[in-house]
Write an enzyme that holds these catalytic residues in place. Structure first.
Site, short mmCIF file in Angstrom:
data_model
loop_
_atom_site.label_atom_id
_atom_site.label_comp_id
_atom_site.label_asym_id
_atom_site.label_seq_id
_atom_site.Cartn_x
_atom_site.Cartn_y
_atom_site.Cartn_z
N GLN A 269 0.81 -1.13 0.06
CA GLN A 269 -0.26 -0.11 0.17
C GLN A 269 0.90 1.23 -0.24
OE1 GLN A 269 -3.33 -0.59 -0.34
NE2 GLN A 269 -3.60 1.40 -0.52
N HIS A 272 2.06 2.99 -3.40
CA HIS A 272 1.11 3.69 -4.26
C HIS A 272 1.43 5.09 -4.28
CE1 HIS A 272 -2.53 1.51 -5.32
NE2 HIS A 272 -2.38 0.74 -4.33
N GLU A 336 -9.90 2.23 4.34
CA GLU A 336 -10.21 1.80 2.67
C GLU A 336 -10.21 0.32 2.37
OE1 GLU A 336 -8.95 2.78 -1.81
OE2 GLU A 336 -7.67 3.15 -0.18
N HIS A 337 -8.96 -0.12 3.03
CA HIS A 337 -8.85 -1.61 2.97
C HIS A 337 -8.66 -1.97 4.29
CE1 HIS A 337 -7.01 0.05 -0.72
NE2 HIS A 337 -7.76 -1.01 -1.38
N ASP A 370 -7.17 -5.88 -5.27
CA ASP A 370 -6.91 -5.00 -6.33
C ASP A 370 -6.81 -5.53 -7.62
OD1 ASP A 370 -6.27 -2.71 -4.44
OD2 ASP A 370 -4.12 -3.12 -4.57
N HIS A 429 -51.95 19.71 -1.84
CA HIS A 429 -51.69 18.40 -1.88
C HIS A 429 -52.93 17.59 -1.44
CE1 HIS A 429 -47.66 19.36 -2.15
NE2 HIS A 429 -47.24 18.02 -1.94
#
Length: 443
Positions: A269, A272, A336-337, A370, A429
């Site tokens: 990770q 990245h 996220e992960h 991934d 209405h």
């Protein structure tokens, strides 16, 4: 004040270790890398406005300025795609095809059947999924051309039935796109592929140009400029998949974990980008020392070592008292992960309420999601997993509701509608029901 313990003397960039922090200190520990886009907005808005007014001409000019390529034509030709397909080796093609099958299988299972419900006698309601007609896919090209993101974004778009799919990705200085990106798009059946990246690509898809169709929703990750552009165009011009920020992973580990695996996940990770964040949560001191040692070994073997080192500046190792605290802090962080390398991994996974995607057990690396397990890797970051889902089939459809009421059904629910409308002082209405009920008295 929280002071980290630095366990390693060999790493140039140390993972910060915090032992048994108090719960009132957790928020500070879980802070993400600064992702303030406010200083970009003026620059990005200027580019977007220019593209909105001048179309292809300025899109090409910005491509020359930022990517070094002055395009005569933005659309990738069939000849270019065919050439690229020949350049991709058979081993990689086979891997991409296998991943495609798994992603298709997982997303096809998300197709929901239309259900017709009679909520009360004479009142029939139903909900129907309808594909978003035009979608735009942004595929980063930069230092890591993400052909896997083509799979993740285009496969569900095809399954959902989107009529028009536009794909934008930045070219290199020779005007070429990574062959694997073009091969993957061709394999899925995407024909509208454009040599355009960055803010200019987001603007072109949001507003439309002479070459590029205006879309209804934009998908895909990108750098801070792309993120800012997506946020700005989403204010009134087009929908986007989700808020996005730097990528992140959290690992939960106990004494049953395999430290070399944990280190590899943290580094996968970290490579990245320099603003990525990795966090290790554990209840075992020995795990910390062993993971740090493995990080030292593995980091020095990485081609993207410098990027990973800088990302580790945003990293944390947090030692907690027990499993319950580990679960609680994880749900607060909303990663996220999330990788769970613990003895009772399934039990722990069932108690996770905030995460983008969860990877259970020592033999489930985040890399699987991934690329090829079948789940989608386009996920909410920066804590947005508390409220947002990752990209899935529903991301590409609208849910339209229908209702049909018979005369008997209106007699059944009409009085309730009249009472509620009157209580809200919305007489028109109420009258829309009353006038119909009056007409029914004469039948």
């Amino acid at each position: 004040m929280l002071l980290p313990l630095l366990y390693s003397t060999q790493l140039k960039i140390h993972m910060q270790v915090f032992e048994y922090p108090q719960k009132n200190e957790w928020s500070q520990l879980l802070e993400r890398p600064e992702n303030d886009l406010s200083n970009l907005y003026e620059t990005v808005q200027s580019i977007l406005s220019d593209i909105k007014q001048n179309g292809d001409k300025v899109a090409k000019a910005y491509s020359k300025k930022f990517d070094g390529y002055a395009a005569d034509h933005l659309l990738v030709s069939k000849t270019e795609t065919d050439k690229a397909c020949l350049e991709v080796g058979s081993v990689l093609k086979e891997a991409i095809y296998k991943a495609k099958l798994n992603i298709e299988k997982f997303h096809e299972a998300q197709i929901s059947s239309e259900k017709i419900i009679e909520t009360c006698p004479g009142v029939v309601c139903r909900q129907k999924s309808v594909a978003i007609e035009k979608v735009g896919l942004y595929i980063p090209g930069g230092t890591a051309p993400l052909f896997s993101t083509v799979l993740m974004l285009a496969v569900p778009a095809i399954i959902a039935g989107c009529k028009e799919i536009v794909l934008c990705t930045p070219p290199n200085e020779e005007g070429e796109i990574n062959p694997a990106i073009l091969y993957t798009a061709s394999l899925i059946g995407i024909k509208s592929i454009y040599k355009l990246g960055g803010v200019q690509a987001i603007g072109a898809m949001a507003y439309g140009t002479e070459s590029i169709t205006k879309v209804d929703k934009i998908f895909g990750p990108g750098n801070s400029y792309v993120t800012a552009a997506k946020q700005l165009v989403s204010l009134k011009d087009v929908a986007i998949d989700m808020p996005a920020g730097p990528s992140e992973v959290e690992v939960m580990a106990d004494e049953s974990c395999i430290p070399s695996f944990i280190a590899s996940d943290l580094l996968s990770q970290a490579e990245h980008g320099v603003d990525s964040q990795v966090i290790l949560i554990t209840d075992n001191k020995k795990v910390i020392a062993e993971v740090q040692e493995e990080l030292t070994k593995q980091l020095n073997q990485l081609p993207r070592k410098e990027i990973a080192e800088k990302a580790l500046l945003n990293s944390r190792i947090i030692l907690l008292k027990d499993k319950n605290e580990m679960i609680e802090i994880t749900n607060q962080y909303a990663p996220e992960h999330l990788i769970i390398a613990m003895r009772d991994d399934d039990e722990v996974a069932n108690k996770i309420t905030n995460a983008g995607s969860v990877f259970i057990g020592n033999y489930t690396p985040e890399s699987a999601g991934d690329y090829a397990s079948g789940t989608n890797h386009t996920l909410p970051t920066h804590g947005y997993a508390r409220a947002y889902s990752g990209v899935n089939l529903d991301s590409y459809v609208k849910k339209i509701t229908f209702q049909k009421i018979s005369p008997a059904g209106l007699k059944n629910i009409g009085p309730s509608i009249e009472i509620m409308a009157a209580a809200e002082q919305l007489d028109a209405h109420k009258n829309a029901v009353t006038i119909r009920l009056e007409a029914l008295k004469n039948k």
